[in-house]
Design an enzyme around this catalytic site. Structure first.
Site, PDB file in Angstrom:
ATOM      1  N   CYS A 398      13.188 -26.561  14.740  1.00  0.00           N
ATOM      2  CA  CYS A 398      13.702 -27.551  13.809  1.00  0.00           C
ATOM      3  C   CYS A 398      13.406 -27.123  12.380  1.00  0.00           C
ATOM      4  CB  CYS A 398      13.061 -28.893  14.115  1.00  0.00           C
ATOM      5  SG  CYS A 398      13.977 -30.204  13.356  1.00  0.00           S
ATOM      6  N   TYR A 428       3.094  -7.597  16.754  1.00  0.00           N
ATOM      7  CA  TYR A 428       3.036  -8.777  15.893  1.00  0.00           C
ATOM      8  C   TYR A 428       4.149  -9.777  16.166  1.00  0.00           C
ATOM      9  CZ  TYR A 428      -0.123  -5.540  13.577  1.00  0.00           C
ATOM     10  OH  TYR A 428      -1.112  -4.650  13.320  1.00  0.00           O
TER      11      TYR A 428
HETATM   12  N1  LLP Z   1      -6.633  -1.392  11.214  1.00  0.00           N
HETATM   13  C1  LLP Z   1      -6.901  -2.458  10.454  1.00  0.00           C
HETATM   14  C2  LLP Z   1      -8.214  -2.606   9.864  1.00  0.00           C
HETATM   15  C3  LLP Z   1      -5.912  -3.424  10.243  1.00  0.00           C
HETATM   16  O1  LLP Z   1      -6.180  -4.467   9.487  1.00  0.00           O
HETATM   17  C4  LLP Z   1      -4.641  -3.254  10.831  1.00  0.00           C
HETATM   18  C5  LLP Z   1      -3.593  -4.252  10.645  1.00  0.00           C
HETATM   19  C6  LLP Z   1      -4.403  -2.134  11.633  1.00  0.00           C
HETATM   20  C7  LLP Z   1      -5.421  -1.209  11.793  1.00  0.00           C
HETATM   21  C8  LLP Z   1      -3.110  -1.874  12.338  1.00  0.00           C
HETATM   22  O2  LLP Z   1      -2.039  -1.751  11.461  1.00  0.00           O
HETATM   23  P1  LLP Z   1      -0.604  -1.266  12.048  1.00  0.00           P
HETATM   24  O3  LLP Z   1      -0.760   0.158  12.473  1.00  0.00           O
HETATM   25  O4  LLP Z   1      -0.291  -2.143  13.205  1.00  0.00           O
HETATM   26  O5  LLP Z   1       0.336  -1.450  10.933  1.00  0.00           O
HETATM   27  N2  LLP Z   1       1.153  -9.325  11.009  1.00  0.00           N
HETATM   28  C9  LLP Z   1       1.634  -8.271  10.145  1.00  0.00           C
HETATM   29  C10 LLP Z   1       0.755  -7.056  10.197  1.00  0.00           C
HETATM   30  C11 LLP Z   1      -0.675  -7.344   9.879  1.00  0.00           C
HETATM   31  C12 LLP Z   1      -1.505  -6.124  10.003  1.00  0.00           C
HETATM   32  C13 LLP Z   1      -2.943  -6.460   9.909  1.00  0.00           C
HETATM   33  N3  LLP Z   1      -3.809  -5.349  10.037  1.00  0.00           N
HETATM   34  C14 LLP Z   1       3.060  -7.900  10.538  1.00  0.00           C
HETATM   35  O6  LLP Z   1       3.590  -8.504  11.464  1.00  0.00           O
HETATM   36  O7  LLP Z   1       3.682  -7.048   9.912  1.00  0.00           O
END
Ligand code: LLP
Length: 470
Positions: A398, A428
């Site tokens: 909604c 995510y």
């Molecule tokens: N290491 C640390 C300390 C982090 O904070 C993160 C992501 C990663 C690794 C992994 O990052 P990746 O490789 O997945 O980009 N919800 C958001 C993303 C938040 C990421 C938070 N930290 C989205 O949906 O884009």
């Protein structure tokens, strides 16, 4: 807004300039789909030999469909690429960032495939421990860890706790003291790098909640305090600059700044920090605008940067670790939806937009609403000869911001009951899912060698009603 070059009969005026008019709207665009995704002989999409119509029948929609071999292939590709790039130095490990998507099966795959695991809450830690993940290969993150989380991690024997604030140093030290053990810790340093990504997922610029500031001197002070704490072993320094990043420029600046701190600690405190964790953040292809690099190219580029800068500072190249989440989990998964209501909305004059509603929405993919993400989609239960139309795929919530795919071409004869797949939803999406409007969360099913296996079952209304005990 623009008209298609072929004229007004083709699509409508609602397509953004980046979205190419498809030569064939039934094509599975290279790079957008998991390695096991193909069109079966009759045109329906299949994943790892499983027809999406069968998945819809057996587990219903919406459903997250995870291509197990794809996930594991990417995990191993990152492990191998970074291991290889730093082989002639002190080596490199890869920790899968469980926040992207975690469940027991994923923890076991990651374990079997020789990666470590990054968790950032007690809940993620609980999933890992229940799956039997070896604690010494777990890293615990978090900017606001509770005492209970720290205690549990230390009792379990996690390999490292990544300390995120000055106050946490004393807390971890005190809890280790109470438990009569030692704690291996890393310090998360804010390098001041402005990663080129959405503001909410950039994490190393100054004005945000994570880490210990380099420029304010907190990071150096944290090293000093950690070295003099009675129960802490300083394993290394950590930097994560953000997420959905495509170029290595940000890593270059972050590595330079953090290596300068390593040199400062050597010069002023006489202590050698020999491990660095440069976090995750490697970007994936959500649509044709994105061009991610392979793990090999990324790893080679980052290794070149770290080796060169270590030499400049006359430091041994440290042992490295990395924490990719999205780039491992994201492309492995597609969300399968069933089309419901279709509305052709007039936008004034000749302009119109076709709104295609599906049976999920912002409760299973909030990234479009939250980060303005541009997803893609495909009619997946059949092929069609109809001319492509630009559509907007929306959910059943909604709220007018309940958009799953802002703009994409689908065949103009898309109709209620059709199956639509949205690719690259493995990271995510489930992990950010909600019960908004009391919509139960979809299942996550793994497909492999023609078999479907439920990893996380569909939530039911009973599950939701069961929480309501007042
Ligand atoms: N290491 C640390 C300390 C982090 O904070 C993160 C992501 C990663 C690794 C992994 O990052 P990746 O490789 O997945 O980009 N919800 C958001 C993303 C938040 C990421 C938070 N930290 C989205 O949906 O884009």
């Amino acid at each position: 807004m623009r008209a298609h070059e072929a004229g007004a009969l083709h699509g409508n005026d609602a397509a953004p300039t980046w979205l190419p008019y498809p030569a064939d709207v039934n094509t599975l665009i290279d790079g957008l789909w998991s390695r096991g995704t193909a069109r079966a002989a009759d045109g329906a999409v299949e994943v790892a030999g499983v027809d999406v119509r069968r998945i819809a029948e057996e587990v219903g929609t919406p459903a997250f469909v995870l291509d197990e071999d794809d996930f594991r292939h990417r995990a191993r590709a990152f492990r191998d690429a970074f291991g290889e790039a730093f082989r002639d130095h002190a080596g490199a490990d890869v920790y899968y960032a469980g926040k992207a998507f975690l469940c027991g099966a994923v923890a076991r795959w990651v374990e079997e495939d020789g990666l470590g695991l990054d968790v950032c809450t007690g809940g993620e830690l609980a999933v890992a421990l229940r799956a039997g993940f070896p604690a010494e290969r777990i890293a615990l993150h978090g900017n606001n860890k509770s005492d209970a989380e720290i205690r549990r991690a230390l009792e379990a024997g996690v390999g490292r706790i990544v300390i995120d604030s000055l106050g946490e140093i004393d807390r971890v030290d005190a809890i280790a003291q109470q438990l009569d053990l030692r704690a291996s810790v890393m310090l998360r340093v804010t390098t001041g790098v402005e990663a080129h990504t959405h503001e909410f997922i950039a994490t190393a610029h100054e004005d945000q909640k994570f880490g210990l500031s380099l420029t304010a001197g907190d990071a150096f002070e944290a090293v000093r305090r950690t070295l003099s704490a009675s129960r802490l072993d300083l394993v290394g320094l950590h930097s994560h600059i953000g997420s959905q990043i495509f170029d290595t420029g940000g890593f270059e600046v972050a590595a330079r700044r953090i290596l300068r701190l390593v040199a400062q600690v050597r010069d002023e405190l006489g202590y050698t920090i020999d491990q660095l964790d440069l976090g995750g953040g490697f970007g994936v292809m959500y649509n044709t605008q994105h061009t991610p690099q392979t793990p090999e190219v990324l790893a080679a580029g980052i290794a070149e940067i770290v080796v060169r800068q270590s030499r400049e500072l006359e430091l041994e190249v440290p042992h490295l670790s990395f924490e990719p989440g999205r780039a491992i989990a994201g492309p492995s998964t597609q969300t399968l939806y069933t089309v419901g209501t279709i509305k052709d909305v007039r936008l004034g004059g000749p302009h119109h937009r076709l709104y295609v509603s599906v049976d999920g929405g912002m409760s299973d993919n909030v990234r479009t609403a939250l980060y303005d993400a541009d997803y893609s989609c495909l009619l997946s239960g059949r092929v069609s000869e109809a001319a492509p139309e630009v559509v907007r795929v929306v959910g059943k919530h909604c709220e007018s911001g309940d958009i799953v795919v802002k703009d994409e071409y689908l065949p103009g004869d898309v109709r209620p009951g059709d199956l639509v797949s949205v690719p690259v939803t493995g990271a995510y999406c489930y992990s950010l899912a909600s019960n908004y409007n009391h919509v139960p969360r979809p299942p996550v099913v793994a497909v492999k060698d023609g078999e479907i296996r439920t990893l996380i079952r569909r939530e039911t209304e009973e599950d939701l009603l069961g929480l309501d005990v007042g």
